[in-house]
Write a protein that holds these residues in place. Structure first.
Motif, PDB file in Angstrom:
ATOM      1  N   GLY A 214     -32.269  63.102 126.045  1.00 49.06           N
ATOM      2  CA  GLY A 214     -33.243  63.674 125.124  1.00 49.06           C
ATOM      3  C   GLY A 214     -32.649  64.158 123.818  1.00 49.06           C
ATOM      4  O   GLY A 214     -33.386  64.611 122.934  1.00 49.06           O
ATOM      5  N   MET A 215     -31.342  64.051 123.679  1.00 51.58           N
ATOM      6  CA  MET A 215     -30.688  64.501 122.451  1.00 51.58           C
ATOM      7  C   MET A 215     -30.803  63.417 121.373  1.00 51.58           C
ATOM      8  O   MET A 215     -30.675  62.230 121.653  1.00 51.58           O
ATOM      9  N   PRO A 216     -31.055  63.828 120.117  1.00 49.24           N
ATOM     10  CA  PRO A 216     -31.184  62.837 119.041  1.00 49.24           C
ATOM     11  C   PRO A 216     -29.860  62.137 118.752  1.00 49.24           C
ATOM     12  O   PRO A 216     -28.789  62.763 118.768  1.00 49.24           O
ATOM     13  N   ARG A 217     -29.939  60.853 118.492  1.00 47.34           N
ATOM     14  CA  ARG A 217     -28.770  60.072 118.106  1.00 47.34           C
ATOM     15  C   ARG A 217     -28.534  60.251 116.606  1.00 47.34           C
ATOM     16  O   ARG A 217     -29.428  60.694 115.884  1.00 47.34           O
ATOM     17  N   PRO A 218     -27.345  59.895 116.125  1.00 47.80           N
ATOM     18  CA  PRO A 218     -27.122  59.921 114.674  1.00 47.80           C
ATOM     19  C   PRO A 218     -28.139  59.014 113.971  1.00 47.80           C
ATOM     20  O   PRO A 218     -28.482  57.942 114.470  1.00 47.80           O
ATOM     21  N   ASN A 219     -28.626  59.458 112.848  1.00 49.61           N
ATOM     22  CA  ASN A 219     -29.634  58.711 112.089  1.00 49.61           C
ATOM     23  C   ASN A 219     -30.902  58.450 112.910  1.00 49.61           C
ATOM     24  O   ASN A 219     -31.464  57.350 112.901  1.00 49.61           O
ATOM     25  N   ASP A 220     -31.340  59.464 113.634  1.00 50.80           N
ATOM     26  CA  ASP A 220     -32.616  59.396 114.360  1.00 50.80           C
ATOM     27  C   ASP A 220     -33.721  58.979 113.393  1.00 50.80           C
ATOM     28  O   ASP A 220     -33.928  59.644 112.371  1.00 50.80           O
ATOM     29  N   PRO A 221     -34.433  57.874 113.665  1.00 47.74           N
ATOM     30  CA  PRO A 221     -35.479  57.418 112.732  1.00 47.74           C
ATOM     31  C   PRO A 221     -36.514  58.494 112.400  1.00 47.74           C
ATOM     32  O   PRO A 221     -37.040  58.526 111.284  1.00 47.74           O
ATOM     33  N   LEU A 222     -36.826  59.369 113.351  1.00 44.23           N
ATOM     34  CA  LEU A 222     -37.846  60.382 113.100  1.00 44.23           C
ATOM     35  C   LEU A 222     -37.425  61.364 112.009  1.00 44.23           C
ATOM     36  O   LEU A 222     -38.275  61.978 111.373  1.00 44.23           O
ATOM     37  N   HIS A 223     -36.107  61.478 111.797  1.00 42.32           N
ATOM     38  CA  HIS A 223     -35.626  62.365 110.740  1.00 42.32           C
ATOM     39  C   HIS A 223     -36.067  61.870 109.366  1.00 42.32           C
ATOM     40  O   HIS A 223     -36.192  62.651 108.416  1.00 42.32           O
ATOM     41  N   PHE A 224     -36.329  60.565 109.277  1.00 41.30           N
ATOM     42  CA  PHE A 224     -36.687  59.958 107.994  1.00 41.30           C
ATOM     43  C   PHE A 224     -38.162  59.564 107.915  1.00 41.30           C
ATOM     44  O   PHE A 224     -38.589  58.956 106.934  1.00 41.30           O
ATOM     45  N   ALA A 225     -38.935  59.890 108.938  1.00 40.22           N
ATOM     46  CA  ALA A 225     -40.341  59.511 108.952  1.00 40.22           C
ATOM     47  C   ALA A 225     -41.111  60.320 107.910  1.00 40.22           C
ATOM     48  O   ALA A 225     -40.898  61.521 107.745  1.00 40.22           O
ATOM     49  N   GLY A 226     -42.018  59.632 107.226  1.00 44.74           N
ATOM     50  CA  GLY A 226     -42.774  60.289 106.162  1.00 44.74           C
ATOM     51  C   GLY A 226     -44.245  60.426 106.486  1.00 44.74           C
ATOM     52  O   GLY A 226     -44.669  60.378 107.650  1.00 44.74           O
ATOM     53  N   THR A 227     -45.042  60.541 105.428  1.00 46.66           N
ATOM     54  CA  THR A 227     -46.467  60.791 105.580  1.00 46.66           C
ATOM     55  C   THR A 227     -47.184  59.652 106.296  1.00 46.66           C
ATOM     56  O   THR A 227     -48.086  59.892 107.111  1.00 46.66           O
ATOM     57  N   GLY A 228     -46.780  58.408 106.005  1.00 48.89           N
ATOM     58  CA  GLY A 228     -47.436  57.267 106.636  1.00 48.89           C
ATOM     59  C   GLY A 228     -47.290  57.303 108.149  1.00 48.89           C
ATOM     60  O   GLY A 228     -48.261  57.085 108.883  1.00 48.89           O
ATOM     61  N   PHE A 229     -46.074  57.585 108.611  1.00 46.12           N
ATOM     62  CA  PHE A 229     -45.840  57.662 110.057  1.00 46.12           C
ATOM     63  C   PHE A 229     -46.609  58.848 110.648  1.00 46.12           C
ATOM     64  O   PHE A 229     -47.191  58.748 111.731  1.00 46.12           O
ATOM     65  N   ARG A 230     -46.627  59.951 109.934  1.00 49.39           N
ATOM     66  CA  ARG A 230     -47.366  61.131 110.405  1.00 49.39           C
ATOM     67  C   ARG A 230     -48.862  60.816 110.534  1.00 49.39           C
ATOM     68  O   ARG A 230     -49.501  61.181 111.519  1.00 49.39           O
ATOM     69  N   ASP A 231     -49.413  60.117 109.520  1.00 52.71           N
ATOM     70  CA  ASP A 231     -50.830  59.774 109.563  1.00 52.71           C
ATOM     71  C   ASP A 231     -51.139  58.818 110.715  1.00 52.71           C
ATOM     72  O   ASP A 231     -52.131  58.974 111.429  1.00 52.71           O
ATOM     73  N   PHE A 232     -50.274  57.804 110.881  1.00 54.00           N
ATOM     74  CA  PHE A 232     -50.527  56.789 111.905  1.00 54.00           C
ATOM     75  C   PHE A 232     -50.472  57.378 113.303  1.00 54.00           C
ATOM     76  O   PHE A 232     -51.230  56.966 114.191  1.00 54.00           O
ATOM     77  N   THR A 233     -49.584  58.328 113.525  1.00 57.99           N
ATOM     78  CA  THR A 233     -49.386  58.871 114.875  1.00 57.99           C
ATOM     79  C   THR A 233     -50.122  60.192 115.092  1.00 57.99           C
ATOM     80  O   THR A 233     -49.941  60.829 116.137  1.00 57.99           O
ATOM     81  N   ARG A 234     -50.965  60.586 114.148  1.00 62.38           N
ATOM     82  CA  ARG A 234     -51.674  61.867 114.288  1.00 62.38           C
ATOM     83  C   ARG A 234     -52.402  61.971 115.616  1.00 62.38           C
ATOM     84  O   ARG A 234     -52.347  62.996 116.288  1.00 62.38           O
ATOM     85  N   ILE A 235     -53.091  60.912 116.012  1.00 68.50           N
ATOM     86  CA  ILE A 235     -53.889  60.992 117.236  1.00 68.50           C
ATOM     87  C   ILE A 235     -53.042  60.953 118.505  1.00 68.50           C
ATOM     88  O   ILE A 235     -53.565  61.164 119.603  1.00 68.50           O
TER      89      ILE A 235
END
Length: 299
Positions: A214-235
């Motif tokens: 469960g520990m984040p790897r280096p350069n975890d993609p979620l660290h760079f996720a922006g508004t588009g990813f937030r909007d898409f995964t809101r539900i």
């Protein structure tokens, strides 16, 4: 619009939907006495404190005595069990309606457990919601300008249908009638599939950036996720229990939609693999135009 006050409204499941229904009818001055039934004492106490309900039911017989309307606002997987429990105590003229996101399974449950009350059962689905849940999330305007679909049985009386329709209209909703099968196919396309995709994408990206511990790897993609990813995964923040029941309850229609979506995705993959920029742009332009037209027609 109805001017008839509900002398006694019983809400089973005083969460976002059930609580908002209560608040909206209070605002419309149509709810006399509201009784809440629920499994969480904490949630029921919050509902009472907020004024969503006037009374926490001590037991089902007393709660259902002389009830005008019984509103089932529980996860669809619990509907059959709830119907079985309330059936012995329903008054002959009590109208029962629900808020389940699937309708064919709800109707099957009603045919098994509400055999003496089918003429007063009005299956319904308010197409409104939020990621939050519980009595604390309820609000009076939740259904304003939102669609509510009713899927009456052949046995359902026109009086019961009209009464429930008027109540939803008093909440500010736009009411449509259709068959349960048609409802389930439509909702599999525009609601159930998008939720499944959001849950799946969230799991996919999380696993890509985290180890088995469960520990984040280096350069975890979620660290760079922006508004588009937030909007898409809101539900994907929605209730797992509720969406488990919805997906299982509408699994045949949903499997068909997953297959259809996979065909669309496979075609897009081939377009990308052959480096066909023109076809890719055309697909994106078609999607944008379709969305703009949809928003224009619903504004």
């Amino acid at each position: 619009m109805t001017n008839v006050v509900i002398n006694k409204l019983v809400i089973i499941g005083v969460g976002l939907i059930g609580g908002s229904f209560a608040l909206a009818l209070r605002k419309a001055e149509l709810a006399g006495h509201i009784v809440g039934v629920g499994r969480s004492r904490e949630n029921m106490a919050r509902a009472l404190k907020r004024g969503l309900i006037d009374e926490i039911a001590g037991d089902l017989p007393s709660a259902l005595k002389r009830a005008d309307i019984v509103f089932l606002a529980v996860p669809v997987g619990q509907t059959g069990e709830i119907m079985a429990k309330i059936s012995p105590y329903l008054e002959p003229d009590s109208i029962v309606t629900d808020a389940g996101s699937t309708k064919q399974d709800v109707i099957a449950a009603a045919r098994s457990h509400l055999t003496e009350n089918l003429q007063n059962f009005v299956p319904g689905h308010p197409i409104a919601g939020a990621e939050q849940s519980g009595a604390g999330a309820a609000r009076a305007d939740l259904f304003r300008s939102k669609n509510v679909v009713l899927t009456p049985l052949e046995e359902t009386s026109s009086n019961a249908v009209n009464r429930v329709k008027e109540l939803w209209q008093a909440c500010g909703a736009c009411v449509s009638l259709m068959s349960a099968g048609q409802h389930d196919k439509i909702l599999a396309t525009v609601s159930h599939l998008p939720h499944l995709l959001a849950f799946t994408l969230m799991n996919h990206v999380y696993r890509a950036g985290h180890g088995p511990d469960g520990m984040p790897r280096p350069n975890d993609p979620l660290h760079f996720a922006g508004t588009g990813f937030r909007d898409f995964t809101r539900i994907a923040a929605s209730s797992p229990e509720m969406w488990r029941d919805i997906c299982l309850g509408n699994r045949e229609a949903l499997v068909d939609q997953i297959d259809a979506y996979q065909r669309e995705l496979a075609a897009l993959r081939e377009t990308l693999a052959r480096d066909d920029g023109d076809a890719l742009e055309k697909a994106f332009a078609n999607a944008r135009e379709a969305r703009q037209q949809w928003l224009k027609n619903t504004s």
